[in-house]
Design an enzyme around this catalytic site. Structure first.
Site, PDB file in Angstrom:
ATOM      1  N   ARG A  62     -26.899 -40.530  21.255  1.00  0.00           N
ATOM      2  CA  ARG A  62     -25.839 -41.392  21.665  1.00  0.00           C
ATOM      3  C   ARG A  62     -26.291 -42.667  22.077  1.00  0.00           C
ATOM      4  O   ARG A  62     -25.513 -43.788  21.847  1.00  0.00           O
ATOM      5  CB  ARG A  62     -24.913 -40.642  22.702  1.00  0.00           C
ATOM      6  CG  ARG A  62     -23.596 -41.104  22.927  1.00  0.00           C
ATOM      7  CD  ARG A  62     -22.939 -40.333  23.878  1.00  0.00           C
ATOM      8  NE  ARG A  62     -21.249 -40.719  23.902  1.00  0.00           N
ATOM      9  CZ  ARG A  62     -21.201 -41.067  25.224  1.00  0.00           C
ATOM     10  NH1 ARG A  62     -21.787 -40.651  26.222  1.00  0.00           N
ATOM     11  NH2 ARG A  62     -19.801 -41.681  25.506  1.00  0.00           N
ATOM     12  N   HIS A  66     -24.916 -45.930  20.440  1.00  0.00           N
ATOM     13  CA  HIS A  66     -24.404 -46.974  21.212  1.00  0.00           C
ATOM     14  C   HIS A  66     -25.003 -48.422  21.171  1.00  0.00           C
ATOM     15  O   HIS A  66     -24.449 -49.323  21.500  1.00  0.00           O
ATOM     16  CB  HIS A  66     -23.892 -46.469  22.554  1.00  0.00           C
ATOM     17  CG  HIS A  66     -22.796 -45.478  22.767  1.00  0.00           C
ATOM     18  ND1 HIS A  66     -21.627 -45.713  23.446  1.00  0.00           N
ATOM     19  CD2 HIS A  66     -22.511 -44.347  21.935  1.00  0.00           C
ATOM     20  CE1 HIS A  66     -20.792 -44.868  23.430  1.00  0.00           C
ATOM     21  NE2 HIS A  66     -21.242 -44.010  22.470  1.00  0.00           N
ATOM     22  N   ASN A  94     -19.515 -46.467  28.336  1.00  0.00           N
ATOM     23  CA  ASN A  94     -20.947 -46.123  28.395  1.00  0.00           C
ATOM     24  C   ASN A  94     -21.160 -45.511  29.719  1.00  0.00           C
ATOM     25  O   ASN A  94     -22.248 -44.959  29.910  1.00  0.00           O
ATOM     26  CB  ASN A  94     -21.799 -47.496  28.294  1.00  0.00           C
ATOM     27  CG  ASN A  94     -21.789 -47.655  26.751  1.00  0.00           C
ATOM     28  OD1 ASN A  94     -21.647 -46.848  25.909  1.00  0.00           O
ATOM     29  ND2 ASN A  94     -22.306 -49.113  26.500  1.00  0.00           N
ATOM     30  N   HIS A 191     -21.673 -35.180  16.449  1.00  0.00           N
ATOM     31  CA  HIS A 191     -21.055 -34.420  17.698  1.00  0.00           C
ATOM     32  C   HIS A 191     -21.289 -32.882  17.125  1.00  0.00           C
ATOM     33  O   HIS A 191     -20.766 -32.148  18.194  1.00  0.00           O
ATOM     34  CB  HIS A 191     -19.532 -34.576  17.520  1.00  0.00           C
ATOM     35  CG  HIS A 191     -19.256 -36.042  17.765  1.00  0.00           C
ATOM     36  ND1 HIS A 191     -18.004 -36.434  17.928  1.00  0.00           N
ATOM     37  CD2 HIS A 191     -19.670 -36.959  18.492  1.00  0.00           C
ATOM     38  CE1 HIS A 191     -17.971 -37.822  18.416  1.00  0.00           C
ATOM     39  NE2 HIS A 191     -19.161 -37.834  18.984  1.00  0.00           N
TER      40      HIS A 191
END
Length: 320
Positions: A62, A66, A94, A191
């Protein structure tokens, strides 16, 4: 066995894939810059960390996502806020990120071995790749040579996809970055590892729309499970699929069963445009693995900085 498999794949990558890629990145970037053990150092650190905490694989993946979706893959998500600037990592989008300490540890070791050579942006790309592999996913070669950015602002995180987007909105958002529909669905498959906080899905549980109290795309058992999770507060966590620490295709099977935790995830099965891809991946895990690694390689090239457009930070938390 995992280590020997990793070493074999790494040797194939090094000896069969030494080539220059887009934006001047290359497979042998650190071999040519007298830091030949950079990837090995990263891999050893990630392996040790995941042995201690298997739940860390998803956060490492992640972090890279991001980072790349905000101003490109330039390590900007790692920069700390200052008295004059609120950085990306302090954005509400975040606040649940973690793994910063491992990145610091890796950077310290690399600075000891080859000072000023390995960028924080490349560390994020390598740790994400290794975390996916060690969680049971595909190993994919990545090209290195990214430079670290000098900008990190909270307002830039508006480009991150929120969990309430539908499939059409996701297609448009990813499309603006050069991803096709299949890329988007494959990347959503990240995911298959990790958790979501209640704050990201509680809107599905009450006052959903003018005609439904709960989101009708959820099955009854999922609705009950999410309600139990949220009873513990907004920060309570729900696994995104039944095998939260294993990289597999269970996420797509869950979508077929109307058990996607996030609205944005379940919308991939609700939409006729993306449902066939979900069905493909639910039926064929190898197809998902192949498409995922190709999409991750494409993502790792997003707005890469070179030369004077960036730097190699000495400390990933602050610019030089």
């Amino acid at each position: 066995m995992v280590v020997s498999k990793f070493l074999g794949l790494l040797m194939v990558m090094l000896f069969c894939g030494l080539m220059i890629g887009v934006n001047g990145l290359s497979m042998d970037y650190y071999m040519m810059r007298r830091c030949p053990f950079a990837e090995m150092i990263v891999r050893n650190k990630v392996t040790s960390a995941l042995q201690d905490d298997p739940t860390l694989a998803a956060p490492l993946l992640r972090l890279h996502f991001h980072d790349c979706f905000v101003q490109g893959c330039d390590g900007s998500v790692l920069l700390d806020s200052t008295k004059d600037n609120t950085a990306e990592k302090d954005s509400p989008a975040n606040l649940s990120l973690r793994g910063y300490e491992l990145i610091d540890d890796i950077k310290d070791e690399l600075e000891n071995q080859c000072p000023g050579v390995v960028s924080c942006a490349d560390i994020l790309a390598m740790t994400a790749r290794d975390a996916v592999f060690l969680a049971g996913g595909p190993f994919y070669p990545i090209q290195n040579g990214r430079r670290d950015g000098r900008r990190s602002k909270i307002e830039d995180t508006r480009s991150l996809p929120p969990p309430f987007l539908n499939s059409t909105e996701l297609i448009n958002l990813f499309g603006n970055l050069g991803f096709n529909v299949r890329d988007m669905v494959a990347l959503s498959g990240a995911h298959t590892i990790g958790v979501a906080r209640c704050s990201s899905f509680k809107a599905r549980l009450s006052n959903f729309d003018s005609t439904h109290d709960m989101d009708p795309s959820m099955n009854v058992n999922l609705a009950k499970a999410l309600s139990r999770t949220c009873a513990a507060g907004d920060r309570a966590e729900q696994p995104l699929d039944p095998s939260r620490n294993t990289f597999d295709n269970a996420y797509f099977i869950a979508l077929q069963q109307r058990a996607g935790v996030l609205f944005s995830d379940q919308s991939l099965f609700s939409s006729p445009r993306t449902r066939p891809i979900v069905n493909d991946y639910a039926l064929n895990e190898a197809m998902f693995a192949m498409d995922f690694q190709l999409a991750m390689q494409k993502m790792s090239f997003l707005n890469v900085k070179e030369g004077y457009a960036g730097e190699v930070r000495q400390n990933c938390r602050r610019i030089n």
